[in-house]
Design a protein around this motif. Structure first.
Motif, PDB file in Angstrom:
ATOM      1  N   ASN B 113      36.389  -9.087  48.549  1.00 23.05           N
ATOM      2  CA  ASN B 113      36.412  -9.945  49.733  1.00 23.05           C
ATOM      3  C   ASN B 113      36.023 -11.396  49.469  1.00 23.05           C
ATOM      4  O   ASN B 113      36.435 -12.285  50.197  1.00 23.05           O
ATOM      5  CB  ASN B 113      35.520  -9.355  50.825  1.00 23.05           C
ATOM      6  CG  ASN B 113      36.165  -8.136  51.453  1.00 23.05           C
ATOM      7  OD1 ASN B 113      37.199  -8.254  52.099  1.00 23.05           O
ATOM      8  ND2 ASN B 113      35.598  -6.961  51.223  1.00 23.05           N
ATOM      9  N   ARG B 119      40.811 -14.141  52.684  1.00 22.40           N
ATOM     10  CA  ARG B 119      40.812 -13.237  53.824  1.00 22.40           C
ATOM     11  C   ARG B 119      41.235 -13.955  55.110  1.00 22.40           C
ATOM     12  O   ARG B 119      40.914 -15.117  55.323  1.00 22.40           O
ATOM     13  CB  ARG B 119      39.431 -12.616  54.017  1.00 22.40           C
ATOM     14  CG  ARG B 119      39.060 -11.617  52.916  1.00 22.40           C
ATOM     15  CD  ARG B 119      40.007 -10.448  52.946  1.00 22.40           C
ATOM     16  NE  ARG B 119      39.650  -9.418  51.977  1.00 22.40           N
ATOM     17  CZ  ARG B 119      40.460  -8.997  51.019  1.00 22.40           C
ATOM     18  NH1 ARG B 119      41.652  -9.526  50.862  1.00 22.40           N
ATOM     19  NH2 ARG B 119      40.080  -8.022  50.209  1.00 22.40           N
ATOM     20  N   SER B 120      41.897 -13.208  55.985  1.00 18.38           N
ATOM     21  CA  SER B 120      42.446 -13.756  57.226  1.00 18.38           C
ATOM     22  C   SER B 120      41.363 -13.968  58.285  1.00 18.38           C
ATOM     23  O   SER B 120      40.349 -13.272  58.308  1.00 18.38           O
ATOM     24  CB  SER B 120      43.494 -12.782  57.763  1.00 18.38           C
ATOM     25  OG  SER B 120      43.710 -12.999  59.124  1.00 18.38           O
ATOM     26  N   ARG B 121      41.612 -14.922  59.180  1.00 17.76           N
ATOM     27  CA  ARG B 121      40.687 -15.174  60.284  1.00 17.76           C
ATOM     28  C   ARG B 121      40.842 -14.161  61.423  1.00 17.76           C
ATOM     29  O   ARG B 121      40.085 -14.179  62.380  1.00 17.76           O
ATOM     30  CB  ARG B 121      40.861 -16.611  60.812  1.00 17.76           C
ATOM     31  CG  ARG B 121      40.401 -17.630  59.796  1.00 17.76           C
ATOM     32  CD  ARG B 121      40.222 -19.006  60.362  1.00 17.76           C
ATOM     33  NE  ARG B 121      39.583 -19.849  59.354  1.00 17.76           N
ATOM     34  CZ  ARG B 121      38.270 -20.000  59.238  1.00 17.76           C
ATOM     35  NH1 ARG B 121      37.454 -19.403  60.079  1.00 17.76           N
ATOM     36  NH2 ARG B 121      37.769 -20.760  58.289  1.00 17.76           N
ATOM     37  N   LEU B 123      41.257  -9.968  62.322  1.00 17.56           N
ATOM     38  CA  LEU B 123      40.931  -8.671  61.734  1.00 17.56           C
ATOM     39  C   LEU B 123      40.974  -7.641  62.865  1.00 17.56           C
ATOM     40  O   LEU B 123      40.390  -7.866  63.921  1.00 17.56           O
ATOM     41  CB  LEU B 123      39.527  -8.796  61.139  1.00 17.56           C
ATOM     42  CG  LEU B 123      38.841  -7.694  60.396  1.00 17.56           C
ATOM     43  CD1 LEU B 123      37.633  -8.284  59.664  1.00 17.56           C
ATOM     44  CD2 LEU B 123      38.385  -6.584  61.298  1.00 17.56           C
ATOM     45  N   VAL B 215      34.186 -15.642  57.090  1.00 10.39           N
ATOM     46  CA  VAL B 215      35.377 -14.784  57.139  1.00 10.39           C
ATOM     47  C   VAL B 215      35.255 -13.671  56.103  1.00 10.39           C
ATOM     48  O   VAL B 215      35.435 -12.481  56.404  1.00 10.39           O
ATOM     49  CB  VAL B 215      36.658 -15.621  56.879  1.00 10.39           C
ATOM     50  CG1 VAL B 215      37.884 -14.716  56.804  1.00 10.39           C
ATOM     51  CG2 VAL B 215      36.839 -16.685  57.969  1.00 10.39           C
ATOM     52  N   ASN B 216      34.917 -14.054  54.879  1.00 10.57           N
ATOM     53  CA  ASN B 216      34.795 -13.060  53.796  1.00 10.57           C
ATOM     54  C   ASN B 216      33.725 -12.016  54.106  1.00 10.57           C
ATOM     55  O   ASN B 216      33.927 -10.823  53.873  1.00 10.57           O
ATOM     56  CB  ASN B 216      34.431 -13.762  52.482  1.00 10.57           C
ATOM     57  CG  ASN B 216      35.508 -14.731  52.030  1.00 10.57           C
ATOM     58  OD1 ASN B 216      36.652 -14.667  52.489  1.00 10.57           O
ATOM     59  ND2 ASN B 216      35.158 -15.643  51.136  1.00 10.57           N
ATOM     60  N   HIS B 219      34.864  -9.510  56.757  1.00  8.19           N
ATOM     61  CA  HIS B 219      35.797  -8.553  56.156  1.00  8.19           C
ATOM     62  C   HIS B 219      35.051  -7.536  55.284  1.00  8.19           C
ATOM     63  O   HIS B 219      35.333  -6.340  55.346  1.00  8.19           O
ATOM     64  CB  HIS B 219      36.849  -9.293  55.315  1.00  8.19           C
ATOM     65  CG  HIS B 219      38.009  -9.780  56.126  1.00  8.19           C
ATOM     66  ND1 HIS B 219      39.133  -9.029  56.341  1.00  8.19           N
ATOM     67  CD2 HIS B 219      38.207 -10.946  56.804  1.00  8.19           C
ATOM     68  CE1 HIS B 219      39.985  -9.715  57.103  1.00  8.19           C
ATOM     69  NE2 HIS B 219      39.442 -10.883  57.404  1.00  8.19           N
ATOM     70  N   VAL B 222      33.202  -5.033  57.497  1.00  7.94           N
ATOM     71  CA  VAL B 222      34.084  -4.058  58.155  1.00  7.94           C
ATOM     72  C   VAL B 222      34.658  -3.076  57.120  1.00  7.94           C
ATOM     73  O   VAL B 222      34.796  -1.885  57.391  1.00  7.94           O
ATOM     74  CB  VAL B 222      35.188  -4.763  58.976  1.00  7.94           C
ATOM     75  CG1 VAL B 222      36.175  -3.750  59.549  1.00  7.94           C
ATOM     76  CG2 VAL B 222      34.559  -5.572  60.119  1.00  7.94           C
ATOM     77  N   ASP B 223      34.945  -3.577  55.917  1.00  6.67           N
ATOM     78  CA  ASP B 223      35.346  -2.661  54.836  1.00  6.67           C
ATOM     79  C   ASP B 223      34.259  -1.606  54.608  1.00  6.67           C
ATOM     80  O   ASP B 223      34.532  -0.413  54.505  1.00  6.67           O
ATOM     81  CB  ASP B 223      35.594  -3.427  53.527  1.00  6.67           C
ATOM     82  CG  ASP B 223      36.958  -4.096  53.501  1.00  6.67           C
ATOM     83  OD1 ASP B 223      37.795  -3.781  54.385  1.00  6.67           O
ATOM     84  OD2 ASP B 223      37.206  -4.926  52.604  1.00  6.67           O
ATOM     85  N   LYS B 243      39.901  -0.326  59.318  1.00  6.49           N
ATOM     86  CA  LYS B 243      40.387  -1.711  59.373  1.00  6.49           C
ATOM     87  C   LYS B 243      41.905  -1.630  59.246  1.00  6.49           C
ATOM     88  O   LYS B 243      42.422  -1.000  58.325  1.00  6.49           O
ATOM     89  CB  LYS B 243      39.772  -2.465  58.190  1.00  6.49           C
ATOM     90  CG  LYS B 243      39.937  -3.963  58.196  1.00  6.49           C
ATOM     91  CD  LYS B 243      39.062  -4.555  57.085  1.00  6.49           C
ATOM     92  CE  LYS B 243      39.682  -5.785  56.476  1.00  6.49           C
ATOM     93  NZ  LYS B 243      38.894  -6.271  55.308  1.00  6.49           N
TER      94      LYS B 243
END
Lengths: 244, 244
Positions: B113, B119-121, B123, B215-216, B219, B222-223, B243
């Protein structure tokens, strides 16, 4: 009196969807006197709500609620005195040929809920058009008992001709007594001409603890909300709710 | 290591539903040593989560996650070293004949991550089994960014072998930067032997503002939550999240 006017919409004339509600608000403002339009424009809580939404399978209606006689005279009569009204934004005429009117009053709402059949401790609300609140300068688009009830009570106290409901401790008492028992909700945007506002639609089942008086009051407020709408931009079509 | 064991469940043997998860927890506790069972019983945040749920059309799995090697050795090995295990509550044998194992680590979660693809903004989280929180001695069963992230971070910091994430201002910063952009959720009860707990299932789409570091981190958390679960009673089957 509180008056509800439901006009059946004919799909052939107009491309129907809830986001058309603000267009219909524009049409009302074209129809009424400029004095009335200007007066309404200045009010934070207006004595009417209106929205376009689907009922049953594919039947669309334009529902307009006025919460006092002054608004009924200026809005409802102005509409029903015509055979059609012009929707400027769509360059189209809307036939006022198939409609129903239902009248009630603040007194009736009180009598029904406090003096009628004992009200249930469970109550299901269906939010039909996107509903949202403003809290601390931010849009809130997840249901919350305090925000829902605060919004209804503000509208009720501004527009009712009877005693005010709100007092210093009422909202705390409501939050203590009323909870969400079950729900099924989703976010949905409400589109205005140049912007979109996040709202929610779906069902909330409330459980009301506390006194029978609290039960009656919550039922009365939700009954009223069927006419006033809940939350922000109820004049433009947001916040339509039905009690199931 | 973090280990996920997914056992395909055969409908013929057992009446399958998510509420069976607590029965499967009972089966694990029967299988492990009494010392290990007792040790786990004392821990507020346990190094495992497990649940029974449906994936795809009609395929049910029993998913077990262990978050350190000690739990993997005591739980996962104890299961996979057998051809079948006895489900006391159902007086039935469960064949351990069709399963998959996936291993990762806290280091991998970090590397993926923070050092991998940007990583996307946005999720999307899918809550698969009923999820709930305890806040001020009350069950909360509506999603809330602060409660979700606080729960994940508590589990992460308790179980990770690397540096702790939580600091005094982190939760405020997260609430400032992370918001729910869209959702579709409903309440659903989770049944235990003698009681039921209100939870929610469904989807939340998060929008993450702030730094790329924020952001990272979201992510990564949540991972991690895909293994730890979110909220209360994740050892009994609540709080399974994916996710998307």
């Amino acid at each position: 009196m509180i008056t509800n006017l439901e006009i059946a919409l004919d799909e052939k004339n107009l491309e129907l969807n809830t986001n058309m509600s603000s267009v219909m608000h524009g049409a009302i403002m074209e129809l009424v006197s400029s004095e009335f339009a200007e007066e309404m424009h200045k009010q934070a809580i207006r004595p009417y709500s209106q929205s376009v939404y689907k009922i049953d399978d594919n039947k669309w209606i334009w529902s307009i609620n006025t919460l006092n006689d002054y608004a009924a005279k200026n809005i409802i009569n102005a509409i029903t005195n015509n055979n059609s009204i012009y929707i400027k934004n769509r360059e189209s005429e809307l036939n006022i040929s198939n409609y129903s009117v239902y009248k009630t009053s603040f007194d009736d709402l009180f009598t029904d809920n406090y003096l009628g059949e004992k009200r249930s401790r469970y109550l299901t609300m269906e939010f039909i058009t996107p509903t949202a609140f403003k809290s601390n300068e931010k849009y809130v688009f997840m249901p919350d008992i305090a925000l829902i009830m605060k919004s209804i009570i503000s509208k009720y106290d501004t527009l009712s001709t009877t005693t005010d409901i709100m007092d210093d401790n009422l909202l705390d008492k409501i939050v203590e007594d009323v909870s969400i028992a079950e729900y099924r909700i989703r976010s949905r945007y409400f589109y205005l001409e140049k912007t979109r506002i996040p709202g929610f639609v779906g069902r909330l089942k409330l459980k009301i603890n506390g006194s029978q008086n609290m039960v009656n009051m919550i039922h009365m407020l939700v009954d009223f909300a069927q006419y006033s709408g809940i939350g922000i931009k109820t004049a433009l079509g947001m916040g339509v709710v039905k009690k199931l």
